[in-house]
Design a protein around this motif. Structure first.
Motif, mmCIF file in Angstrom:
data_model
loop_
_atom_site.group_PDB
_atom_site.id
_atom_site.type_symbol
_atom_site.label_atom_id
_atom_site.label_comp_id
_atom_site.label_asym_id
_atom_site.label_seq_id
_atom_site.Cartn_x
_atom_site.Cartn_y
_atom_site.Cartn_z
ATOM 1 N N ALA A 28 1.427 -0.779 -0.151
ATOM 2 C CA ALA A 28 -0.091 0.269 0.221
ATOM 3 C C ALA A 28 0.703 1.041 0.357
ATOM 4 O O ALA A 28 0.676 2.209 -1.136
ATOM 5 N N TYR A 29 2.098 1.188 0.874
ATOM 6 C CA TYR A 29 2.046 2.109 1.448
ATOM 7 C C TYR A 29 3.553 3.060 -0.705
ATOM 8 O O TYR A 29 3.202 4.396 -0.850
ATOM 9 N N ASN A 30 3.870 1.937 -0.791
ATOM 10 C CA ASN A 30 4.617 1.863 -2.233
ATOM 11 C C ASN A 30 3.940 2.282 -3.283
ATOM 12 O O ASN A 30 3.688 2.940 -4.493
ATOM 13 N N ALA A 31 2.192 1.895 -3.446
ATOM 14 C CA ALA A 31 1.335 2.051 -4.624
ATOM 15 C C ALA A 31 0.679 3.663 -3.909
ATOM 16 O O ALA A 31 0.719 4.238 -4.726
ATOM 17 N N ILE A 32 0.640 3.907 -3.002
ATOM 18 C CA ILE A 32 0.040 5.367 -2.627
ATOM 19 C C ILE A 32 1.622 6.337 -3.041
ATOM 20 O O ILE A 32 0.944 7.292 -3.258
ATOM 21 N N ASN A 186 4.804 -2.012 -11.508
ATOM 22 C CA ASN A 186 4.443 -1.642 -12.755
ATOM 23 C C ASN A 186 2.483 -0.937 -12.101
ATOM 24 O O ASN A 186 1.877 -0.172 -13.596
ATOM 25 N N LEU A 187 2.070 -2.012 -11.452
ATOM 26 C CA LEU A 187 0.753 -2.386 -11.273
ATOM 27 C C LEU A 187 -0.655 -0.801 -11.104
ATOM 28 O O LEU A 187 -1.317 -0.641 -11.898
ATOM 29 N N ALA A 188 0.431 0.303 -10.522
ATOM 30 C CA ALA A 188 -0.234 1.317 -10.064
ATOM 31 C C ALA A 188 -0.039 2.243 -10.893
ATOM 32 O O ALA A 188 -0.711 3.654 -10.891
ATOM 33 N N ILE A 189 1.175 2.756 -12.109
ATOM 34 C CA ILE A 189 1.117 2.827 -13.270
ATOM 35 C C ILE A 189 1.006 2.304 -14.627
ATOM 36 O O ILE A 189 1.721 3.022 -15.596
ATOM 37 N N THR A 190 0.455 1.837 -14.425
ATOM 38 C CA THR A 190 0.382 1.062 -16.153
ATOM 39 C C THR A 190 -0.267 1.973 -16.686
ATOM 40 O O THR A 190 -1.204 2.981 -16.717
ATOM 41 N N GLY A 191 -0.122 2.314 -18.178
ATOM 42 C CA GLY A 191 -0.661 3.030 -19.382
ATOM 43 C C GLY A 191 0.434 3.592 -20.072
ATOM 44 O O GLY A 191 1.595 3.687 -19.753
ATOM 45 N N ARG A 192 -0.299 5.005 -20.446
ATOM 46 C CA ARG A 192 0.987 5.747 -20.844
ATOM 47 C C ARG A 192 1.342 6.789 -20.053
ATOM 48 O O ARG A 192 0.532 7.965 -19.456
ATOM 49 N N ARG A 193 2.439 7.482 -20.127
ATOM 50 C CA ARG A 193 3.328 8.144 -18.825
ATOM 51 C C ARG A 193 3.955 9.419 -19.615
ATOM 52 O O ARG A 193 4.625 8.546 -20.849
ATOM 53 N N LYS A 194 3.842 9.988 -18.897
ATOM 54 C CA LYS A 194 5.549 10.984 -19.279
ATOM 55 C C LYS A 194 6.156 11.027 -19.102
ATOM 56 O O LYS A 194 6.362 10.984 -17.534
ATOM 57 N N LEU A 195 7.862 11.090 -19.501
ATOM 58 C CA LEU A 195 8.612 10.969 -18.584
ATOM 59 C C LEU A 195 9.079 11.765 -17.807
ATOM 60 O O LEU A 195 8.882 13.113 -18.224
#
Length: 337
Positions: A28-32, A186-195
């Motif tokens: 949880a802390y990692n995702a938050i 990468n579960l919390a950040i899956t998708g299109r992301r800006k570097l």
């Protein structure tokens, strides 16, 4: 944020479809922390309600978990308890970094610098109010919350070992060190992301990392993997200066354990036996309950819209998706009985 031996391990890119029907014990802390870092305005300011309370994490938890549950995943959030005293040095260092980042962020924001967002992300911190709010929202959404006695990732790994979860969800490889059979990144950040700091976007997909595969490929034991991590540096020790993953692997394979490696290097790591024990025999609880419930739409809406000023229209749309996905999951379970 944990040991850095990503270059040593094989990571298999997967999709959410590959995790359909799987329970994932999420650190949880990692995702938050990821939500607090990523969900910000262009100048780095986090989302806040009218009272100035940060709500970036609540936005991330609502929408990301809705996506995961729609994809057939069954998230379980595992929260940190009391950190080991061996982690005191790391906690102090992180606090110093955050304080410095807050100062640099304020200066960059005042100057209108594009680097403001970078410093803002580095200033992210989790406090009691953020944790309590996260637990409240997750419970209203029907998602299980497990309280670990110490490290959340160790408790999550224990649950995966016990068969109560398919894998651990975290960005940190420490989950592997504490025995997680499978780590999903990468579960919390899956998708299109800006570097960060660049006008470049990339597609981020989940990654599957398996403990047995690592040990087999490197031809080592888990105990030796832990010794390698200690030589490189963990949250509990700074490691040996100049020793990276390749050198550490070579030394441990040569000597079999950290004692011989340290002797060759003429180096010393304080409390390495205790650090090794933290990874191999972490403090975990066995009296937890994993139970998913139906989302309480009224409570979610009251909490987010009434208390935290979220858009009623957006929250209702998310709730429609969440309830529909939860109903489909229950219908699938009912077919088995």
């Amino acid at each position: 944020m944990g040991v850095d031996f990503g270059d040593m391990v094989e990571r298999q890119e997967i999709s959410l479809k590959d995790l359909f029907g799987k329970a994932i014990a999420i650190d949880a802390y990692n995702a938050i922390y990821q939500f607090l870092s990523i969900i910000r305005q262009p100048d780095g300011t986090p989302l806040m309600n009218s009272r100035g309370e940060i709500t970036s994490h609540l936005s991330g938890l609502l929408y990301r978990n809705t996506n995961l549950i729609e994809g057939g995943l069954k998230p379980i959030f595992v929260f940190d308890g009391e950190p080991s005293k061996l982690k005191t040095r790391t906690i102090q260092e992180r606090n110093e970094v955050r304080i410095a980042a807050e100062r640099l962020w304020a200066e960059a924001k005042k100057a209108g610098s594009a680097e403001a967002i970078k410093f803002a992300q580095a200033s992210s911190k989790i406090d009691t109010q953020i944790v309590d709010g996260a637990k409240t929202l997750l419970r209203h959404m029907g998602i299980p919350c497990i309280q670990a006695p110490s490290e959340g990732e160790a408790q999550a790994a224990f649950m995966a070992i016990n068969g109560d979860a398919y894998a651990v969800g975290s960005q940190d490889y420490d989950a592997i060190l504490v025995g997680a059979p499978i780590l999903i990144r990468n579960l919390a950040i899956t998708g299109r992301r800006k570097l960060p700091g660049k006008n470049v976007y990339i597609d981020v997909n989940p990654e599957n990392v398996e403990l047995d595969s690592i040990l087999s490929t490197l031809e080592i034991t888990r105990e030796q993997l832990v010794d390698i991590a200690i030589l490189i540096g963990t949250d509990y020790d700074p490691g040996v200066k100049g020793v990276g993953p390749k050198t550490a692997l070579k030394l441990i394979k040569k000597h079999g354990a950290i004692e011989g490696a340290l002797a060759e290097l003429g180096a010393d790591i304080e409390n390495f036996d205790a650090i090794r024990d933290v990874f191999l025999h972490p403090d975990v609880a066995s009296d937890y309950e994993v139970k998913w419930r139906e989302p309480d739409e009224n409570e979610v809406e009251s909490f987010l819209c009434g208390r935290h000023d979220f858009s009623e229209d957006r929250v209702r749309k998310a709730l429609e998706r969440l309830v529909d996905a939860s109903d489909r999951r229950q219908r699938t379970l009912d077919q088995w009985f």
